[in-house]
Design a protein around this motif. Structure first.
Motif, PDB file in Angstrom:
ATOM      1  N   GLU A   1      64.572  37.692  37.446  1.00 33.87           N
ATOM      2  CA  GLU A   1      64.650  39.069  37.937  1.00 33.87           C
ATOM      3  C   GLU A   1      63.277  39.673  38.193  1.00 33.87           C
ATOM      4  OE1 GLU A   1      67.543  40.348  38.776  1.00 33.87           O
ATOM      5  OE2 GLU A   1      68.357  38.405  38.146  1.00 33.87           O
ATOM      6  N   ASP A   2      62.239  38.956  37.855  1.00 25.63           N
ATOM      7  CA  ASP A   2      60.897  39.530  37.974  1.00 25.63           C
ATOM      8  C   ASP A   2      60.525  39.846  39.426  1.00 25.63           C
ATOM      9  OD1 ASP A   2      58.217  40.294  37.552  1.00 25.63           O
ATOM     10  OD2 ASP A   2      57.581  38.256  38.069  1.00 25.63           O
ATOM     11  N   GLU A   3      59.935  41.018  39.639  1.00 22.52           N
ATOM     12  CA  GLU A   3      59.495  41.427  40.981  1.00 22.52           C
ATOM     13  C   GLU A   3      58.033  41.844  41.019  1.00 22.52           C
ATOM     14  OE1 GLU A   3      62.257  44.120  42.928  1.00 22.52           O
ATOM     15  OE2 GLU A   3      63.772  43.718  41.418  1.00 22.52           O
ATOM     16  N   ILE A   4      57.360  41.814  39.865  1.00 22.65           N
ATOM     17  CA  ILE A   4      55.996  42.354  39.842  1.00 22.65           C
ATOM     18  C   ILE A   4      54.941  41.351  39.369  1.00 22.65           C
ATOM     19  CG2 ILE A   4      56.774  44.740  39.565  1.00 22.65           C
ATOM     20  CD1 ILE A   4      56.116  44.487  36.545  1.00 22.65           C
ATOM     21  N   GLY A   5      55.369  40.134  39.064  1.00 22.30           N
ATOM     22  CA  GLY A   5      54.410  39.085  38.741  1.00 22.30           C
ATOM     23  C   GLY A   5      53.525  39.417  37.552  1.00 22.30           C
ATOM     24  N   THR A   6      52.230  39.236  37.747  1.00 21.19           N
ATOM     25  CA  THR A   6      51.294  39.346  36.621  1.00 21.19           C
ATOM     26  C   THR A   6      51.188  40.749  36.034  1.00 21.19           C
ATOM     27  OG1 THR A   6      49.512  39.607  38.223  1.00 21.19           O
ATOM     28  CG2 THR A   6      49.880  37.396  37.338  1.00 21.19           C
ATOM     29  N   LEU A   7      51.750  41.733  36.715  1.00 19.81           N
ATOM     30  CA  LEU A   7      51.730  43.070  36.106  1.00 19.81           C
ATOM     31  C   LEU A   7      52.525  43.091  34.809  1.00 19.81           C
ATOM     32  CD1 LEU A   7      51.872  45.302  39.288  1.00 19.81           C
ATOM     33  CD2 LEU A   7      50.026  45.176  37.612  1.00 19.81           C
TER      34      LEU A   7
ATOM     35  N   ASN B   1      47.454  29.019  58.641  1.00 23.81           N
ATOM     36  CA  ASN B   1      47.654  30.177  57.774  1.00 23.81           C
ATOM     37  C   ASN B   1      46.492  31.133  57.984  1.00 23.81           C
ATOM     38  OD1 ASN B   1      47.922  31.996  55.643  1.00 23.81           O
ATOM     39  ND2 ASN B   1      48.727  30.420  54.255  1.00 23.81           N
ATOM     40  N   PHE B   2      46.770  32.274  58.602  1.00 16.58           N
ATOM     41  CA  PHE B   2      45.650  33.168  58.909  1.00 16.58           C
ATOM     42  C   PHE B   2      45.209  33.979  57.692  1.00 16.58           C
ATOM     43  CE2 PHE B   2      46.776  37.707  59.292  1.00 16.58           C
ATOM     44  CZ  PHE B   2      48.157  37.680  59.265  1.00 16.58           C
ATOM     45  N   ALA B   3      45.961  33.900  56.594  1.00 14.34           N
ATOM     46  CA  ALA B   3      45.594  34.663  55.394  1.00 14.34           C
ATOM     47  C   ALA B   3      45.947  33.873  54.138  1.00 14.34           C
ATOM     48  CB  ALA B   3      46.314  36.011  55.392  1.00 14.34           C
ATOM     49  N   PRO B   4      45.278  32.739  53.921  1.00 15.18           N
ATOM     50  CA  PRO B   4      45.684  31.840  52.833  1.00 15.18           C
ATOM     51  C   PRO B   4      45.495  32.429  51.434  1.00 15.18           C
ATOM     52  CG  PRO B   4      43.650  31.070  53.868  1.00 15.18           C
ATOM     53  CD  PRO B   4      44.174  32.178  54.720  1.00 15.18           C
ATOM     54  N   VAL B   5      44.538  33.310  51.240  1.00 13.73           N
ATOM     55  CA  VAL B   5      44.373  33.918  49.921  1.00 13.73           C
ATOM     56  C   VAL B   5      45.507  34.906  49.653  1.00 13.73           C
ATOM     57  CG1 VAL B   5      42.862  35.332  48.471  1.00 13.73           C
ATOM     58  CG2 VAL B   5      41.867  33.541  49.927  1.00 13.73           C
ATOM     59  N   HIS B   6      45.889  35.616  50.688  1.00 14.05           N
ATOM     60  CA  HIS B   6      47.046  36.514  50.544  1.00 14.05           C
ATOM     61  C   HIS B   6      48.285  35.737  50.092  1.00 14.05           C
ATOM     62  CE1 HIS B   6      44.767  39.696  52.515  1.00 14.05           C
ATOM     63  NE2 HIS B   6      45.799  40.501  52.487  1.00 14.05           N
ATOM     64  N   SER B   7      48.600  34.675  50.820  1.00 10.64           N
ATOM     65  CA  SER B   7      49.849  33.980  50.482  1.00 10.64           C
ATOM     66  C   SER B   7      49.735  33.269  49.133  1.00 10.64           C
ATOM     67  CB  SER B   7      50.272  33.022  51.600  1.00 10.64           C
ATOM     68  OG  SER B   7      49.307  32.025  51.815  1.00 10.64           O
ATOM     69  N   TYR B   8      48.546  32.764  48.821  1.00 13.61           N
ATOM     70  CA  TYR B   8      48.358  32.130  47.505  1.00 13.61           C
ATOM     71  C   TYR B   8      48.601  33.134  46.381  1.00 13.61           C
ATOM     72  CZ  TYR B   8      45.983  30.573  43.322  1.00 13.61           C
ATOM     73  OH  TYR B   8      45.698  30.272  42.019  1.00 13.61           O
ATOM     74  N   LEU B   9      47.918  34.267  46.436  1.00 12.78           N
ATOM     75  CA  LEU B   9      48.005  35.221  45.329  1.00 12.78           C
ATOM     76  C   LEU B   9      49.384  35.868  45.239  1.00 12.78           C
ATOM     77  CD1 LEU B   9      44.496  36.936  45.609  1.00 12.78           C
ATOM     78  CD2 LEU B   9      45.294  35.448  43.737  1.00 12.78           C
ATOM     79  N   LEU B  10      49.876  36.375  46.361  1.00 16.18           N
ATOM     80  CA  LEU B  10      51.122  37.136  46.329  1.00 16.18           C
ATOM     81  C   LEU B  10      52.333  36.229  46.164  1.00 16.18           C
ATOM     82  CD1 LEU B  10      50.310  39.603  49.274  1.00 16.18           C
ATOM     83  CD2 LEU B  10      50.188  40.105  46.817  1.00 16.18           C
ATOM     84  N   ALA B  11      52.408  35.213  46.997  1.00 10.35           N
ATOM     85  CA  ALA B  11      53.640  34.426  47.054  1.00 10.35           C
ATOM     86  C   ALA B  11      53.672  33.296  46.040  1.00 10.35           C
ATOM     87  CB  ALA B  11      53.827  33.860  48.463  1.00 10.35           C
ATOM     88  N   GLN B  12      52.491  32.733  45.751  1.00  9.23           N
ATOM     89  CA  GLN B  12      52.499  31.580  44.847  1.00  9.23           C
ATOM     90  C   GLN B  12      52.218  31.962  43.397  1.00  9.23           C
ATOM     91  OE1 GLN B  12      49.938  28.992  47.784  1.00  9.23           O
ATOM     92  NE2 GLN B  12      51.335  27.612  46.704  1.00  9.23           N
ATOM     93  N   LYS B  13      51.383  32.975  43.204  1.00 10.73           N
ATOM     94  CA  LYS B  13      50.949  33.290  41.843  1.00 10.73           C
ATOM     95  C   LYS B  13      51.420  34.640  41.316  1.00 10.73           C
ATOM     96  CE  LYS B  13      49.236  29.434  41.079  1.00 10.73           C
ATOM     97  NZ  LYS B  13      49.818  28.588  40.010  1.00 10.73           N
ATOM     98  N   GLY B  14      52.000  35.465  42.184  1.00  8.20           N
ATOM     99  CA  GLY B  14      52.462  36.764  41.698  1.00  8.20           C
ATOM    100  C   GLY B  14      51.344  37.718  41.316  1.00  8.20           C
ATOM    101  N   VAL B  15      50.177  37.556  41.936  1.00  6.95           N
ATOM    102  CA  VAL B  15      49.039  38.434  41.651  1.00  6.95           C
ATOM    103  C   VAL B  15      48.893  39.481  42.763  1.00  6.95           C
ATOM    104  CG1 VAL B  15      46.534  38.556  41.314  1.00  6.95           C
ATOM    105  CG2 VAL B  15      47.824  36.583  40.431  1.00  6.95           C
ATOM    106  N   SER B  16      49.060  40.741  42.408  1.00  6.50           N
ATOM    107  CA  SER B  16      48.887  41.845  43.360  1.00  6.50           C
ATOM    108  C   SER B  16      47.407  42.165  43.491  1.00  6.50           C
ATOM    109  CB  SER B  16      49.618  43.086  42.850  1.00  6.50           C
ATOM    110  OG  SER B  16      50.983  42.776  42.623  1.00  6.50           O
ATOM    111  N   PHE B  17      47.017  42.782  44.600  1.00  7.06           N
ATOM    112  CA  PHE B  17      45.605  43.148  44.741  1.00  7.06           C
ATOM    113  C   PHE B  17      45.429  44.425  45.553  1.00  7.06           C
ATOM    114  CE2 PHE B  17      46.684  39.545  47.494  1.00  7.06           C
ATOM    115  CZ  PHE B  17      46.508  40.096  48.747  1.00  7.06           C
TER     116      PHE B  17
END
Lengths: 329, 329, 329, 329
Positions: free
Chosen positions: B41-47, B268-284
């Motif tokens: 059910e998690d939607e906020i990742g590392t928060l 991938n025009f934004a690989p850090v975006h997809s890594y952090l948000l989609a793969q690791k659940g890290v918001s920025f």
């Protein structure tokens, strides 16, 4: 009430809304915009009461990591002050980018974003000193002729507002009166505030952020029960007592427009607004979520919020938090 | 670069922007959206790393009432990530009510308000986990087919985000490298981060809000010098080091889009975006104002912000503050 | 030109755009807004030249069912007059409803709709007489103080404009000068118009809708080649000849802003606009698609368009048509 | 009705409006989107019935220069189909530039302009074939998965629509039934149409633009009396008779949504919309001003309109005109 609503309905078919919202010229001579004790350049009024020392004092009293969220969700269809009352735009969110439909396996990167459009006085928000004036002037003798352009005011906009960190006090009027929700259009008096403070065992201090609970958010988000022109709220005498005798820095309430409506003054449809903003330099916050504080009986707290620096805007959406503190008593 | 810009220009004349922004299917097999360790059910990742205890710990270390304002002004004509890059709407503010012109003496009450419209990724703002996904899914295996409607995502919207109170750390890469502003498109490496931390005498801790300074806000608000596709920013390796080894909770930078552009990955025009948000659940957080912290050499602080609860939005404008704390060393 | 662009760039960072766009007070004394020969209530100027008889005369000369479409597409990313020049909002379209994703078989009814937002001066559009004035007044001595509210003018708005049916004449200046596209910032003279009319064998009549072709739409929709401040267009003398000697009813051109830019008058950045609209009551149409008429050598036609009745607006998007007629010679 | 309204109210608080507006899967098997007789590339359906010959035929029958304006004003606070029913944005107009306040003598050039934002289905407008589909497809077997991006449809948008010039016929049902306005939710039958045509002495022809008068614009612009979900309008049988037996090219009515509401089909809240648009390729026009035609008893006319070419839009605001013609009898 029906007359007011009919009048309002006619109003927003008219091109010159602002003109027709104005009252007659019989208003008492003394009601002019205030001159700031903080000097001719002041644009934020009583927010000048904050200092490094005042912020540190309240932050150091924090004794729990539990946070009370005083902001509401913003969503399409949400109740607002002004779309029904004045024909203002409703809150809208619309997508700009979305993962394409079809065979998803062909698409590595899924990019979504959206635009919002809203009246700045939507959701939990702060009213700045440029929101209401008198006779074409706002706080500190700034005239529309000199300082209002096609896109907003050059003075007292939200961009001038500092983050707010101060002692917050909840005055739970609904609870003190033994009701879930104050009656429609009920006007809160000085006695109501004193009685509630006594019942709570809370005393006010100079520089407080004072939040008034009417209980109306029990109805959230039912648009049919949350209408500006029938809301309960602060009366003018109570506002004067808070601003002048208690020297509150900021006020707030759990309703769409702080004060009770409709106004009994035929010359001024929002006399508490013009008194606080234009005459006293007191900013205030509307549509606060105070239910959790009330449920837990938390009446004193560190109040923290950061208005968005919307250049020239008369308001800003905010999401304040309250953090429990050691009692000062 | 010119090619990229030309390509971008063509893109936003097309009806199906999202589709064409996606890369080819040759992306490495391992790059799929992440499954949350905090449950389905998690939607906020590392928060989820925040707790009452973590918040209290940092709040009790506050030792000054001096506040650093990390947000920028929002105004018509401001630089933004996406109007030039994608044809997205610019920030706009327009008046709804204004004191009528003419004989001011006839008008008692002077009512002003305005509407704003904006991409949610404008000004200082947080990116939520729904902003970028992979293969039509976002963080925690949520697919667009199931959870994205005409007006936004049902999952991982800004409305799900808690207020953020945590230790903040500034890594001043520009200073460590002895420049005012990092060169255009410079990609920050792990070594850059380590060197800067050493130079500052700062060490990272699990759960930090880590803010990277490139110096680009020295150009604020010059649109000609602040363009998404030529900005310096975080590299993918550096992002991995922060997320996986240092276990940062939230990242941030003083640029339009966190990472360096253009991407060297044609898929991938934004690989850090997809890594952090989609793969690791890290918001920025993007477009932070870090100049005052840098000037004063404040590298550790209490970081406080409250995203607006924009239902279903992939981002929210915020105005974070930093408050000095006692050193943990 | 560079100076102008730099100045423009600075302008739209300022709160008070309108104020700074104004010129110095040295403008010749004679240049005041015009008083209408059609009386003090007139809001549409030369459009009063139309009558049932004039419309019937031109409609009865139609001799083909072939239609020339003089309007352009409106789309996200389209060139426009004013987003780059003044920071005005770009054309946007965003979805309100869309068939839900997921298992389509469960959904009988697939409902789609969208919202648009735009400067009214976007795409092919007509400028109304309220768009430009002089010294705070518009056509027929209407002052902003009296007739301009927070949401627009009470006078000379698009809602007052009748459908337009009249003889249209194309003056193909580019062809007469033997070029595909007139040079950047080229100012069309009276001689240019006379030469082109002679070359075409066309003569003007009182009440005509006169459309000037510069050839710039050969670049459509390349934003890099269609910029307001470097466009070729009508000169002031040519405008005077058309309005005063030829008694044209409406003018038009295939560019973003009718006249050539930049203006050589330091006190007035759009002297043809203020001359036609404010002094002569002549409305005009911008961003016309004249390529098909030019290709076929159709220089006389029935011109038909219906401005949207946008209450109080200074312009309206339109999509005019031209229908071939029997020659009057 | 009350149930429907309650349901509707709940709907627009939900994130996935489109999904919940869909009916159950029990819809009759035969109701699928239509395949165009004009071929697999067709996007405009019956508008293919127009030709140079058909246009010339009707234009040459014009015998008066008197024009009937069939469009309504667009203004802040105007009645619309969809803001109350679906939470869609209201029509808004806001100023971008305005003559600065203050000492007018210092300002030579007075520049005004404004932005509008609106649902494309506002005011007098045409619905394109992409507005309603069935089972995730629109007219001519185009599926949302393939042709609908984040910003709209690639097929059957308003940009594909030609100007419309054809014989128009008014069927004055209200007059034939001897009432000013048809009762709330009244459903017009085939007999109603036949009776009215007989009473008028009008007969339909293949390719007509058929405009139905309910009389509801007698209430214009009273929002309290012009609500989508209680309007009278065309019934499904009457729509079928017009489309299939009379071979009308375009339909129209003087109400917010053509057909009567609420629908009696629990699986389809707008069965006439989906029948005409998705199954038959018949476009239609809503919120027409037919009062002047009715007052003068003008039942046959040249109908002329030009939809704005809003790329990918499911509708476009228009301002059609009617011009009297010689009778064909």
């Amino acid at each position: 009430m029906q007359d007011l609503m009919n009048q309002t309905r006619k109003l927003f078919a008219a091109t010159h809304l602002a003109a027709t919202l104005a009252g007659s010229p019989v208003f008492a001579a003394g009601e002019q915009v205030g001159e700031s004790p903080w000097g001719p350049e002041d644009e934020i009024g009583t927010l000048n009461m904050m200092s490094d020392a005042s912020r540190l004092e309240i932050l150091q009293r924090i004794d729990a990591g539990r946070i009370y969220d005083l902001g509401v969700d913003l969503f399409v269809g949400m109740p607002d002050c002004c779309s029904a009352a004045f024909g203002d735009p409703t809150y809208q969110m619309m997508m700009l980018h979305a993962p394409a439909r079809g065979d998803g396996s062909k698409e590595l990167l899924s990019h979504s974003s959206e635009a919002i459009s809203m009246n700045t006085h939507t959701g939990t928000h702060i009213d700045t000193l440029s929101h209401f004036g008198l006779h074409g002037k706002i706080w500190n003798n700034v005239s529309a002729d000199e300082a209002q352009g096609a896109r907003g005011w050059a003075k007292s906009g939200a961009d001038k507002y500092p983050p707010i960190i101060a002692r917050g006090v909840l005055i739970d009027v609904a609870r003190a009166k033994g009701v879930d929700v104050l009656p429609a259009s009920y006007t809160i008096t000085v006695d109501d505030l004193k009685t509630a403070l006594d019942a709570q065992g809370t005393s006010l201090q100079e520089g407080d952020v004072v939040l008034i609970r009417t209980g109306q958010m029990q109805h959230w988000p039912d648009r049919s029960k949350l209408a500006l022109f029938s809301q309960s709220g602060l009366g003018l005498d109570a506002a004067k007592w808070l601003a002048e005798e208690q020297k509150a820095m900021v006020l707030g309430a759990d309703n769409l427009g702080l004060e009770s409506f409709p106004s009994t003054n035929p010359d001024n449809f929002a006399p508490v607004h013009s008194y606080l903003l234009a005459q006293k330099g007191v900013s205030f916050i509307e549509l606060l979520w105070l239910e959790d504080l009330a449920r837990d009986g938390v009446h004193e707290f560190a109040f923290i919020t950061s208005p968005l620096k919307l250049r020239g805007a008369t308001g800003s959406p905010i999401r304040p938090i309250a953090v429990p503190i050691r009692s000062s008593r």
